[in-house]
Design a protein around this motif. Structure first.
Motif, short mmCIF file in Angstrom:
data_model
loop_
_atom_site.label_atom_id
_atom_site.label_comp_id
_atom_site.label_asym_id
_atom_site.label_seq_id
_atom_site.Cartn_x
_atom_site.Cartn_y
_atom_site.Cartn_z
N VAL A 662 0.84 -1.29 -0.04
CA VAL A 662 0.15 0.07 0.02
C VAL A 662 1.04 1.01 -0.12
CG1 VAL A 662 -1.67 -1.39 1.30
CG2 VAL A 662 -0.17 0.28 2.61
N GLY A 663 2.21 1.16 -0.21
CA GLY A 663 3.25 2.33 -0.18
C GLY A 663 3.25 2.92 1.11
N LYS A 664 2.25 3.45 1.70
CA LYS A 664 1.91 3.92 3.08
C LYS A 664 0.52 4.05 3.61
CE LYS A 664 2.87 6.63 6.65
NZ LYS A 664 3.42 5.77 7.96
N ALA A 665 0.25 3.23 4.72
CA ALA A 665 -0.94 3.07 5.11
C ALA A 665 -1.19 4.33 5.92
CB ALA A 665 -0.89 1.88 6.07
N LEU A 666 -1.87 5.39 5.16
CA LEU A 666 -2.35 6.61 6.07
C LEU A 666 -3.28 6.23 7.16
CD1 LEU A 666 -2.44 8.98 3.02
CD2 LEU A 666 -0.61 8.08 4.19
N ASN A 667 -4.19 5.31 6.95
CA ASN A 667 -5.20 5.17 8.02
C ASN A 667 -5.24 3.64 8.09
OD1 ASN A 667 -7.55 4.44 9.61
ND2 ASN A 667 -8.52 6.43 8.99
N PRO A 668 -4.48 2.83 8.76
CA PRO A 668 -4.53 1.47 8.84
C PRO A 668 -5.87 0.76 8.75
CG PRO A 668 -2.72 2.07 9.81
CD PRO A 668 -3.56 3.52 9.83
N LEU A 669 -6.81 1.24 9.46
CA LEU A 669 -8.04 0.39 9.85
C LEU A 669 -8.90 0.49 8.47
CD1 LEU A 669 -10.08 -0.87 11.64
CD2 LEU A 669 -10.87 1.47 12.12
N SER A 670 -8.82 1.89 7.54
CA SER A 670 -9.56 1.75 6.36
C SER A 670 -8.68 1.13 5.32
CB SER A 670 -9.30 3.31 5.95
OG SER A 670 -10.28 4.17 6.68
N VAL A 671 -7.51 1.03 5.45
CA VAL A 671 -6.75 0.32 4.60
C VAL A 671 -7.11 -1.25 4.68
CG1 VAL A 671 -4.38 -0.94 4.03
CG2 VAL A 671 -4.62 1.46 4.32
N ILE A 672 -7.48 -2.03 5.71
CA ILE A 672 -7.80 -3.33 5.90
C ILE A 672 -9.36 -3.22 5.53
CG2 ILE A 672 -8.29 -5.05 7.48
CD1 ILE A 672 -5.27 -4.69 7.22
N GLY A 673 -10.07 -2.47 5.55
CA GLY A 673 -11.57 -2.55 5.28
C GLY A 673 -11.44 -2.32 3.60
N GLN A 674 -10.69 -1.49 2.94
CA GLN A 674 -10.71 -1.60 1.61
C GLN A 674 -10.32 -2.85 0.97
OE1 GLN A 674 -11.41 0.97 -0.99
NE2 GLN A 674 -12.55 1.55 0.78
N ILE A 675 -9.25 -3.41 1.57
CA ILE A 675 -8.69 -4.74 1.15
C ILE A 675 -9.82 -5.84 1.30
CG2 ILE A 675 -6.86 -6.70 1.41
CD1 ILE A 675 -5.05 -4.09 1.87
N GLN A 676 -10.42 -5.79 2.45
CA GLN A 676 -11.50 -6.91 2.61
C GLN A 676 -12.67 -6.54 1.71
OE1 GLN A 676 -11.93 -6.57 7.01
NE2 GLN A 676 -10.34 -8.31 7.30
N GLY A 677 -13.14 -5.32 1.70
CA GLY A 677 -14.23 -5.17 0.58
C GLY A 677 -14.01 -5.61 -0.74
N GLY A 678 -12.85 -5.14 -1.12
CA GLY A 678 -12.27 -5.54 -2.74
C GLY A 678 -12.24 -6.99 -2.68
N THR A 679 -11.82 -7.77 -1.97
CA THR A 679 -11.54 -9.07 -1.71
C THR A 679 -13.03 -9.87 -2.00
OG1 THR A 679 -9.52 -9.17 -0.57
CG2 THR A 679 -10.90 -11.10 -0.53
N THR A 680 -13.87 -9.34 -1.15
CA THR A 680 -15.21 -9.73 -1.02
C THR A 680 -16.03 -9.49 -2.47
OG1 THR A 680 -15.47 -9.38 1.23
CG2 THR A 680 -17.60 -9.80 0.09
N GLN A 681 -15.83 -8.41 -3.09
CA GLN A 681 -16.66 -8.20 -4.29
C GLN A 681 -15.88 -9.25 -5.62
OE1 GLN A 681 -16.31 -3.83 -4.86
NE2 GLN A 681 -18.48 -4.13 -5.13
N GLY A 682 -14.59 -9.55 -5.42
CA GLY A 682 -13.88 -10.51 -6.05
C GLY A 682 -14.44 -11.96 -5.98
#
Length: 776
Positions: A662-682
């Protein structure tokens, strides 16, 4: 930066108190309703609105002939979409007429009374029917800039990418594998259906409150149709219930404004879920043919592929999706000899455009299946085969562009493979009683473990970040610093559409970091500030975050300069304030420092509006595909663990582990949420999601969540995430776009795991039970 700041709207959303655009209300408000075509392709012989207009409570009924200006079409790139159908409808559900009434049920009943006489025409549904001799032309009078380089008017855009000598490289290959792949049409399935409120203004303009992804693009398309200058169409973002690309195109915006200006009253339009399936674009379904070669040592020799995307009746974002699919068709691998062709079709199927992953998703599904085939042919471990051929920083892309930031593909694969595996079901070996809740089929009690097998699969993908191919991709931020109630406060104003991605937290974090203040106000997004571009392409934190950062830096310098003038360079307390501000520390930590800062700002506020652009890109050559088309790349790898009931064809995804840079996790909680959300759509496109279009009539057969299935919490597996942070020196804070990459690799990882469990050669999404139990 780097802290897990909670969303300010989070509690309201999970408790149901958040105000979405569909919750808006205005005194003396009318309701709008759209009449849609019941057929996919037909001539409109007549429209009779008399009975609808005579319905008590109806204020207006508008058709194409009632549009106020000569501009009657709109579109993101190609203005080929009519505001209301004229002479012909080109897809099932196309808007034909609009109604305004004093009650939503009255509007619906009146719309149903409009009599439209159609003469149905032959439908175009695939490449064969679109390009056959004598095929109906979807747009006979095309004059867009793509028409000169396509072989047929029903082809929206074509992008080849040719590099090296594929035929010579083919002769060096010890193993060659081919595959034909089919990718289904996916719906964005966002939480809040399309909705908005248009309010006529005293100056003859209109104020539009709407859920969208791109305020200024909407404005650019709406104003000409209304015959108004842009400054008289004032747009404000309302609560958005998700987007994923489906709100990048217009839906009800122009219709609500037309009705409001015609009636002189506020008009609200809210789609129901059935309408929503027809009211926005979907993910392009695709047919993909791939050929890869490799040496006996496992090194890739060449790749040939052809990607056919079905864009449906109107262009939407199809040209850009073609560019993405072609330029990322190789995947995150080193390949010097490639021959790639990607096209998008016009057809009578539903219009398709932007969706999370934007062309790279379809390509990833195919090239990752090919990697497994090649690894098996060579006799190598599938992960090791990928690592052997993985790109890295400095790799030359098939477009000739050198990757000049970290590309840790092999490391992501290593990390995801090293993550702990979910425990085996002990009853499989020990003969113990199974917990049916943990089996494929869930609580339906269809098995107690008989015929259930486990499979593991891996995949990795590459996605571009930001708009590409020479698009002037920029954003604007206005930052103000002042004293309110004896405390320094920063205000951030952008036109960024908050659709769930987390800009409302990140922008405040940037302002706190750069200005050192504790209190930050995020103003509502509207068109009273410069454009922020679209909330898509994983670009907003990069581009609008960059604009906020730049504006904050300029504000900080102005505040420091005022302080220097007032206190002098060597004033002890102000020197401390300078150090705190420059170090991004909260200035309210010290009483003297705070007092001095308040003294500086209480007589004058400091405000800056600043644009920020990323590095320029260029269009791909239309013959060779060469060009520096992208500004940044993101990477994610997945490992899927599935259990399959081979007798009934039921699949349970047990785990989808992900490793992502992710280069730099500006907001780690949001980063995890984005990854889990994108994974679920896949996951959804892998095993359940597909809009079914009748191949004979081009009608949508499943426009509801009864028949179009999306993952629920019961379908969603454990999603452990390993976040890698390798800074991109060209990006603000070194960040890398996050939200799309996990949508790419999760789908092929699930398919690989199902293949591993069953031994079947599965080549389409989504996988259905009949694909696992009946291979004839």
């Amino acid at each position: 930066m780097g802290e897990s700041t909670l969303r300010p709207d989070g509690t309201l959303k999970v408790t149901g108190e958040f105000a979405y655009s569909s919750d808006m209300w205005h005194e003396d408000m009318l309701w709008g309703q759209i009449l849609r075509s019941p057929v996919a392709h037909a001539r409109i012989l007549s429209i009779d609105t008399g009975e609808a207009l005579a319905t008590p409570g109806v204020y207006a009924v508008l058709t194409y002939d009632d549009l106020p200006t000569a501009v009657k079409n709109y579109g993101l790139e190609i203005q080929d979409t009519p505001v209301l159908a004229h002479g012909r409808v080109r897809h099932h559900g196309e808007p034909v007429a609009i109604v305004a009434a004093d009650h939503p049920e009255t509007a619906r009943r009146a719309a149903a009374k409009i009599k439209v006489e159609y003469r149905e025409l032959p439908v175009v549904t695939d490449e064969a029917s679109a390009t056959a001799p004598g095929a109906p032309l979807l747009h006979e009078d095309r004059d867009d800039h793509h028409i000169g380089h396509v072989s047929h008017p029903n082809i929206v855009h074509r992008q080849p990418i040719v590099r090296g000598d594929v035929e010579a490289a083919r002769r060096r290959a010890d193993h060659i594998v081919e595959g034909e792949y089919t990718f289904g049409m996916q719906d964005q399935a966002f939480l809040g259906p399309e909705s908005g409120l248009a309010v006529p203004a005293e100056d003859g303009g209109v104020d539009l409150y709407v859920a969208t992804q791109w305020l200024h693009s909407d404005l650019r398309q709406i104003a000409p149709v209304l015959g108004l200058p842009e400054d008289k169409v004032r747009m404000t973002l309302s609560g958005v219930g998700g987007a994923f690309g489906g709100r990048e195109d217009l839906s009800m915006q122009i219709h609500a404004c037309l009705l409001a200006l015609r009636t002189g009253k506020p008009v609200k339009i809210v789609y129901n879920r059935f309408e929503s399936f027809f009211g926005h674009v979907h993910r392009h379904p695709a047919k993909l043919h791939y050929e890869h070669g490799a040496t006996k040592d496992g090194k890739l020799t060449h790749m040939k592929c052809r990607i056919v995307l079905d864009g449906g009746a109107y262009a939407s974002a199809s040209p850009a999706v073609v560019g993405n699919a072609a330029s990322l068709a190789v995947g995150p691998y080193v390949l010097e000899d490639v021959d790639i062709e990607a096209i998008a079709l016009y057809s009578n199927n539903p219009p398709c455009g932007a969706m999370r992953g934007f062309g790279a998703v379809q390509a990833c599904f195919a090239y990752e299946a090919q990697m497994d085939k090649l690894a098996d042919a060579v006799g190598m471990d599938r992960v090791e085969f990928r690592q052997l051929n993985a790109m890295s920083q400095g790799t030359l892309m098939p477009t000739g562009q050198r990757v000049d930031s970290p590309a840790p593909v092999a490391e992501l694969l290593r990390r995801v493979k090293a993550m702990p595996m979910p425990p085996e079901q002990q009853w499989l070996a020990a003969g113990e009683q199974a917990d049916v809740r943990q089996l494929p089929g869930g609580l339906s009690n269809t098995t107690h473990g008989e015929g259930v097998v486990r499979g593991v699969g891996y995949a990795v993908g590459i996605k571009n970040v930001g708009f590409s191919e020479g698009f002037d991709d920029y954003s604007t931020a206005r930052v103000r610093m002042e004293v309110v109630g004896g405390e320094p406060v920063a205000t951030v104003h952008t036109a960024m559409a908050e659709v769930g991605q987390g800009g409302v937290t990140v922008h405040a974090q940037i302002a706190r970091t750069e200005l050192g203040v504790a209190q930050v106000t995020i103003q509502p997004a509207d068109t009273q500030v410069g454009s922020a571009g679209s909330t898509s392409a994983s670009r907003q934190t990069y581009v609008t975050g960059g604009a906020v950062k730049n504006a904050c830096e300029l504000v900080r310098e102005q505040v420091l300069e005022i302080g220097r003038r007032r206190f002098g360079t060597y004033h002890p307390a102000w020197a401390t304030a300078e150090l705190l501000l420059e170090g991004g520390k909260v200035v309210t930590d010290g009483g003297e420092v705070l007092a001095d800062l308040v003294d500086v700002l209480e007589d004058e506020a400091v405000e800056v509006e600043e644009e920020w652009r990323h590095r320029p890109t260029e269009a791909f050559d239309l013959r060779t595909g060469q060009g520096n088309g992208h500004v940044q790349y993101s990477f994610a790898a997945h490992r899927a663990v599935v259990e399959v009931d081979t007798e009934l064809g039921l699949v349970k995804v047990v785990e989808l582990a992900c490793a992502q840079d992710v280069g730099k996790a500006l907001n780690p909680l949001s980063v995890i949420g984005q990854i889990q959300g994108g994974t679920t759509q896949g996951l959804g496109i892998a095993v359940m999601e597909e809009i079914i279009v009748d191949p004979k009539t081009a009608k949508v057969r499943n426009p509801s969540f009864t028949d179009y299935l999306i993952p629920t919490i019961l379908d969603t597996p454990t999603i452990p995430v390993d976040v890698l942070e390798l800074a991109d020196d060209h990006a603000p804070y070194g960040l890398r776009g996050i939200g799309e990459a996990p949508t790419l690799s999760s789908t092929p990882a699930v398919l690989a795991a199902i293949r591993n469990a069953t031994g079947l050669d599965l080549n389409r999404t989504p996988v259905r039970p009949e694909h696992l139990t009946n291979q004839s």
